[in-house]
Structures are given as C-alpha cells and as structure tokens.
Design an enzyme around this catalytic site. Structure first.
Site, PDB file in Angstrom:
ATOM      1  N   ARG A   1      22.200 -69.396  19.951  1.00  0.00           N
ATOM      2  CA  ARG A   1      20.850 -69.490  19.373  1.00  0.00           C
ATOM      3  C   ARG A   1      20.238 -70.862  19.683  1.00  0.00           C
ATOM      4  O   ARG A   1      20.861 -71.692  20.358  1.00  0.00           O
ATOM      5  CB  ARG A   1      20.936 -69.291  17.864  1.00  0.00           C
TER       6      ARG A   1
ATOM      7  N   ALA B   1      26.540 -77.565  22.215  1.00  0.00           N
ATOM      8  CA  ALA B   1      26.983 -77.266  20.845  1.00  0.00           C
ATOM      9  C   ALA B   1      26.947 -78.536  20.004  1.00  0.00           C
ATOM     10  O   ALA B   1      27.362 -79.604  20.458  1.00  0.00           O
ATOM     11  CB  ALA B   1      28.394 -76.691  20.859  1.00  0.00           C
TER      12      ALA B   1
ATOM     13  N   TYR C   1      26.536 -88.329  12.685  1.00  0.00           N
ATOM     14  CA  TYR C   1      25.820 -87.663  13.784  1.00  0.00           C
ATOM     15  C   TYR C   1      25.354 -88.684  14.835  1.00  0.00           C
ATOM     16  O   TYR C   1      25.530 -88.491  16.042  1.00  0.00           O
ATOM     17  CB  TYR C   1      24.631 -86.920  13.179  1.00  0.00           C
TER      18      TYR C   1
ATOM     19  N   THR D   1      13.571 -75.714  15.559  1.00  0.00           N
ATOM     20  CA  THR D   1      14.707 -74.778  15.542  1.00  0.00           C
ATOM     21  C   THR D   1      15.066 -74.499  14.079  1.00  0.00           C
ATOM     22  O   THR D   1      14.478 -75.067  13.162  1.00  0.00           O
ATOM     23  CB  THR D   1      15.955 -75.374  16.218  1.00  0.00           C
TER      24      THR D   1
HETATM   25  P1  NAI Z   1      21.722 -74.875  16.221  1.00  0.00           P
HETATM   26  O1  NAI Z   1      22.501 -75.185  15.001  1.00  0.00           O
HETATM   27  O2  NAI Z   1      20.581 -73.914  16.140  1.00  0.00           O
HETATM   28  O3  NAI Z   1      22.700 -74.363  17.391  1.00  0.00           O
HETATM   29  C1  NAI Z   1      23.928 -74.993  17.659  1.00  0.00           C
HETATM   30  C2  NAI Z   1      24.875 -73.956  18.213  1.00  0.00           C
HETATM   31  O4  NAI Z   1      26.130 -74.607  18.449  1.00  0.00           O
HETATM   32  C3  NAI Z   1      25.130 -72.807  17.218  1.00  0.00           C
HETATM   33  O5  NAI Z   1      24.969 -71.561  17.861  1.00  0.00           O
HETATM   34  C4  NAI Z   1      26.546 -73.057  16.755  1.00  0.00           C
HETATM   35  O6  NAI Z   1      27.249 -71.878  16.409  1.00  0.00           O
HETATM   36  C5  NAI Z   1      27.163 -73.731  17.999  1.00  0.00           C
HETATM   37  N1  NAI Z   1      28.375 -74.452  17.653  1.00  0.00           N
HETATM   38  C6  NAI Z   1      28.570 -75.289  16.605  1.00  0.00           C
HETATM   39  N2  NAI Z   1      29.859 -75.686  16.584  1.00  0.00           N
HETATM   40  C7  NAI Z   1      30.466 -75.130  17.637  1.00  0.00           C
HETATM   41  C8  NAI Z   1      31.802 -75.160  18.133  1.00  0.00           C
HETATM   42  N3  NAI Z   1      32.774 -75.851  17.503  1.00  0.00           N
HETATM   43  N4  NAI Z   1      32.109 -74.448  19.248  1.00  0.00           N
HETATM   44  C9  NAI Z   1      31.146 -73.728  19.879  1.00  0.00           C
HETATM   45  N5  NAI Z   1      29.875 -73.657  19.443  1.00  0.00           N
HETATM   46  C10 NAI Z   1      29.536 -74.350  18.322  1.00  0.00           C
HETATM   47  O7  NAI Z   1      21.240 -76.307  16.774  1.00  0.00           O
HETATM   48  P2  NAI Z   1      20.082 -76.681  17.803  1.00  0.00           P
HETATM   49  O8  NAI Z   1      18.956 -77.223  17.020  1.00  0.00           O
HETATM   50  O9  NAI Z   1      19.832 -75.597  18.764  1.00  0.00           O
HETATM   51  O10 NAI Z   1      20.768 -77.946  18.547  1.00  0.00           O
HETATM   52  C11 NAI Z   1      21.418 -77.852  19.800  1.00  0.00           C
HETATM   53  C12 NAI Z   1      21.851 -79.240  20.221  1.00  0.00           C
HETATM   54  O11 NAI Z   1      20.716 -80.107  20.246  1.00  0.00           O
HETATM   55  C13 NAI Z   1      22.843 -79.882  19.266  1.00  0.00           C
HETATM   56  O12 NAI Z   1      23.776 -80.660  19.988  1.00  0.00           O
HETATM   57  C14 NAI Z   1      21.969 -80.786  18.423  1.00  0.00           C
HETATM   58  O13 NAI Z   1      22.702 -81.851  17.865  1.00  0.00           O
HETATM   59  C15 NAI Z   1      20.954 -81.246  19.458  1.00  0.00           C
HETATM   60  N6  NAI Z   1      19.694 -81.728  18.890  1.00  0.00           N
HETATM   61  C16 NAI Z   1      18.840 -80.892  18.238  1.00  0.00           C
HETATM   62  C17 NAI Z   1      17.652 -81.384  17.732  1.00  0.00           C
HETATM   63  C18 NAI Z   1      16.649 -80.507  17.037  1.00  0.00           C
HETATM   64  O14 NAI Z   1      15.591 -81.015  16.657  1.00  0.00           O
HETATM   65  N7  NAI Z   1      16.881 -79.219  16.840  1.00  0.00           N
HETATM   66  C19 NAI Z   1      17.297 -82.795  17.867  1.00  0.00           C
HETATM   67  C20 NAI Z   1      18.247 -83.569  18.581  1.00  0.00           C
HETATM   68  C21 NAI Z   1      19.400 -83.038  19.076  1.00  0.00           C
END
Ligand code: NAI
Length: 462
Positions: free
Chosen positions: A234, A303, A367, A403
C-alpha cells in the site's frame, strides 16, 4: 484524506477569501501520464558565463521543446532579452509563456558572470507558466579557485530562494554537472516534466560518467528489468511498484505476511509477483536472492514504520522495532544481495529516507535516527557500489505525503505539514514513485550517492 483547503482555493470565491485573509495559495499540481508530452509549452534555454556544455542537442533530442518546438537557443555572450544588464543570455523566438527555463550557469566563475544569472532570469521569471520548471545548471566547486567555488555555491542560495518565491506550482532546481550534457539527459527529462511536480529547491549532482546509453524506448526504460519493492502492499510502496511496472519492469512486491491480501491485490493489478516476507527476518536477503534466478536490477527499500514517542517516554521496544525495520534490515538485505551477487551489474538501489532524517522531529528520535542512518548508508555505499558493479545507490527523502500514515496525524499538525512548504500542499505517493523511477532508470547511471527530497521544498531542514 482529501486536502479540502486545496479544493477550496481552486474556486474563485475560495481564492478571493483566502487571499484576503493572507492564507497560503496552493496551485493544484499537474502529474504526468503516459502519452503526455514532457512539456506543455515552449522551453527557454539561457546561458550565463561562457559555457562549454553542448546542451542544445540534448534538449532537441528529448523533444523537451514541447508542442510548439524548440523556441530558444542559448548563445553564450549575446545581449540579454528584457531589461537585464548582463551579457550572457539567450534570445527567445517562440510564442507563449515558457513552460520551462534552463539556465546554463556552468560557466559562472566570477562575480561578473554571476551577475549574468540575474540578468538572464530577472526579465523572464514572471512569464514562466503556471506549473513551469526552472532548472539551473551549475558546475562542481573548484577546490583550486575560491572565487569559482564561492559563486557556484552561491547558486544554491539563489535556487533555494527563487524556489520559495515563484509560486503557482512552479519549481526551481540546481543540477551540478561534472560531465557532459548527455549524462544528465534522464535527469533533465525528469526535472522538466510533471514527473517532478513535488521536487523543488533541490541541488542534484550528476557525475562524470561516460558510456551511458539511452534506452530504446524512453517511455519504457525498465523493459526487461526486474525490480523488488519492499513495503509494496500500500501507500508509497504500491505507487512505486506501479510506476516501475508502467516503465516496463517486472516487479516483485514484498510486504509482511499479515498484509498478504492487500499485497496480492497490488501485485495482481500490475502483473507482478507478491512476496509475503517480513524484511526483518534474519535470512530475508537470502530468501529474496533465491526468488531471483535472473538477478535483480532495481532494489527499492521502502518498507518503514513509525512508533512515535518523546525519548523520555520511549520504551526500548519502540526504539528497536523502528531501527530494525527502517535501517538494520536495509543494511542486512543490501549486504546479502550484494554478496550473493544477486544485484546485476548496472543495478539501482533506491532507499527511502525522510526529511525527519534531515531536520529531526519531535517524538521521532527513533525514526529520525533510522532515516538519517539510511542517508549515511547511501553515501557510504555509493562510491564503492558504482566502482565495483556499476551500481548506483541513492535516497529519496519524502516530506509530507498524503498516505494512511499522514491521514492519522492530528488535524493541526497535518495542516502545518501540508502548508509549510513552497508548494503549500502535501505530495502524493506518485511523486515519490516518479522520483524513484528516475533514479532506477538505466540512463541515470551518473546520479549516485544523492539524497533527493520530495517535499515541495519543505521549510523543515531546508
Ligand atoms: P505505509 O505505512 O502506508 O506503508 C508501509 C508499508 O511497509 C506497509 O505496507 C507495511 O506493511 C510495510 N512494512 C512495514 N514493516 C515491514 C516489514 N518488517 N517487512 C515488510 N514490509 C513491512 O507507509 P508510507 O507512508 O507508504 O511510507 C513508505 C515509506 O516512506 C516508509 O519508509 C516511510 O518511512 C517513508 N516516508 C513516508 C512519508 C509520508 O509522508 N507518508 C514521509 C517520509 C518518509
């Protein structure tokens, strides 16, 4: 969660009201879709100083001139257009407002040529179309010429300030070119198009790499390549997987077994392969390598988790789980894939950092440590990976992206995150995905060890 304020300011009464109240005026950003031209209008090519860069053929080849044709060519030392007093600008012949301006400032070496930057852009900046692009090309700083180093470094302040001024969804970027213009072609295509809608105020270095070959089809640059995206069920990861598949890659979508149904749905949608696997498993790298008989071309570490709490209230498990998912597993998997030689020559690694890893954030010592660590890893690994296997290693650092993660943020904090950037809105997952796809591009081999913020020029850590 929809950005209602952005919808409000898109209406005439909403715009009137918010302007009267002195509130931010975001302009809805255009995103790229297949079949769309790179640019929506004319491109203006200007020069400051005496440049040795052969840029015009690259711009012409890329079709960056847009529908009305290449309108302007830089001529180095001709008199400037408009009212500028410098001597180094090009001359415009096209019609309509420029959708993009490329200012070649690689020949800016002293105060006189630095003044030509002002002379070149001052008369045209107001005319750049809504959602337009301004790309300044700079040179590496010369350690033996302190005046050159000073004025070239000056361009960073210039670009970052202009990015904060231009408004109307327009972006400003500085590209430092160590080599010829061909090495920068994929980067120019990215920066001058709606693909880079949420990238502004950035400084990106393009190395001196020769032998970069253009893909047969720029619309499917990843054809025949295999990519793996972690956290792909996702959010941003799903968008990255989708964008890489759009660009021709066969995509393996990895996520935790608990997310298997969402993961399978995402993978099926893009004709990819689901791989339910917890990336923190000690043997995750080996398991991935065993799924890849033909090796891997693109590895995207996406992830990530948050477990926010101020340090004084943070138990050890909240610290360690974030470090484990966001950083330790990234290091371990990368090492395992490199030592198993599972990453093909010319491979691409893109890791997802965050502006929290640059600016820090309340409640995010865990983080921010993990994301700053990702940046450290990228910088340390990049020179060796390139030298040993022609592999590039880069990071994307998202700011506020719409998101599920950010929808859960309390309203006031969410509004601050959305507005405290030059574009006065949050980015979309596709903005991070497009940036990742550009870095994954086979023709982006000269972009290495970079941390590219996808944050609309967030004020945090700016
Ligand atoms: P999200 O929480 O929607 O998606 C993260 C995905 O990683 C999920 O599908 C989850 O199941 C998977 N995941 C978590 N732990 C895992 C593991 N141990 N093994 C395999 N998969 C795992 O988060 P989002 O917003 O899509 O973020 C994606 C990346 O972007 C992350 O690294 C986040 O830290 C980074 N990020 C997001 C920001 C935002 O504004 N949404 C801002 C800055 C960075």
């Amino acid at each position: 969660m929809a950005d209602r304020y952005l919808s409000l300011t898109a209406t005439a009464p909403g715009r009137f009201l918010t302007r009267r109240l002195g509130l931010p005026q975001p302009t809805a950003l255009k995103r790229w879709s297949p079949g769309h031209p790179t640019l929506d209008g004319p491109l203006l090519h200007l020069t400051a100083g005496t440049s040795g860069l052969d840029l015009a053929p690259v711009l012409a080849r890329t079709g960056l001139a847009g529908p009305t044709g290449l309108t302007t060519t830089g001529t180095g030392t001709t008199t400037g257009i408009g009212t500028g007093t410098g001597t180094g600008t090009g001359t415009g012949t096209g019609t309509g407002n420029p959708a993009a301006v490329v200012l070649d400032a690689t020949g800016v070496t002293d105060f006189a040529t630095l003044a030509e930057v002002h002379a070149a852009l001052h008369p045209v900046v107001r005319s750049v179309a809504t959602g337009g692009r301004i790309v300044v090309l700079g040179a590496p700083l010369d350690a033996h010429d302190h005046q050159q180093a000073a004025v070239q470094q000056g361009l960073e302040g210039f670009v970052r300030s202009l990015g904060k001024e231009v408004g109307r969804g327009r972006t400003v970027t500085l590209l430092r070119l160590a080599g010829d213009a061909t090495a920068a072609e994929s980067t120019l295509r990215f920066l001058l198009s709606p693909r880079s809608a949420y990238v502004s105020g950035q400084v990106i270095e393009v190395g001196d790499i020769t032998g970069i070959t253009a893909p047969e089809d720029w619309s499917r640059p990843l054809a025949g390549r295999t990519a793996l995206v972690t956290g792909a069920a996702r959010g941003i990861g799903a968008a990255v997987a989708e964008t890489l598949a759009r660009d021709g890659a066969r995509v393996i979508c990895l996520d935790v077994p608990q997310a298997e149904s969402e993961l399978t749905a995402t993978a099926t949608r893009l004709k990819g392969t689901p791989l339910p696997l917890d990336i923190t498993a000690p043997d995750a790298g080996e398991r991935i390598a065993s799924e890849l008989p033909g090796g891997l071309d693109v590895l995207v570490h996406n992830a990530g988790i948050t477990r926010d709490r101020k340090l004084a209230n943070m138990p050890a498990d909240r610290w360690s789980s974030v470090l484990e998912v966001n950083l330790a597993s990234v290091v371990r998997t990368t090492d395992a894939l490199l030592s198993a030689k599972a990453l093909n020559t010319g491979g691409r690694i893109v890791a997802t950092a965050s502006i929290s890893g640059i600016a820090g954030n309340v409640g995010q010592t865990n983080y921010a440590t993990s994301k700053a660590g990702v940046i450290g890893l990228v910088r340390a690994l990049a020179p060796h990976a390139l030298a040993d296997h022609g592999v590039t290693v880069n990071a994307v650092a998202p700011g506020f992206i719409e998101t599920r993660m950010t929808a859960a943020v309390p309203l006031l904090v969410r509004e601050a995150g959305r507005r405290m950037n030059s574009l006065a809105q949050g980015g979309l997952p596709v903005d991070v995905a497009e940036t990742t796809a550009w870095l994954a591009h086979p023709a982006s081999g000269a972009v290495n060890g970079q941390v590219v913020r996808v944050c609309g020029q967030s004020l945090l850590g700016a």
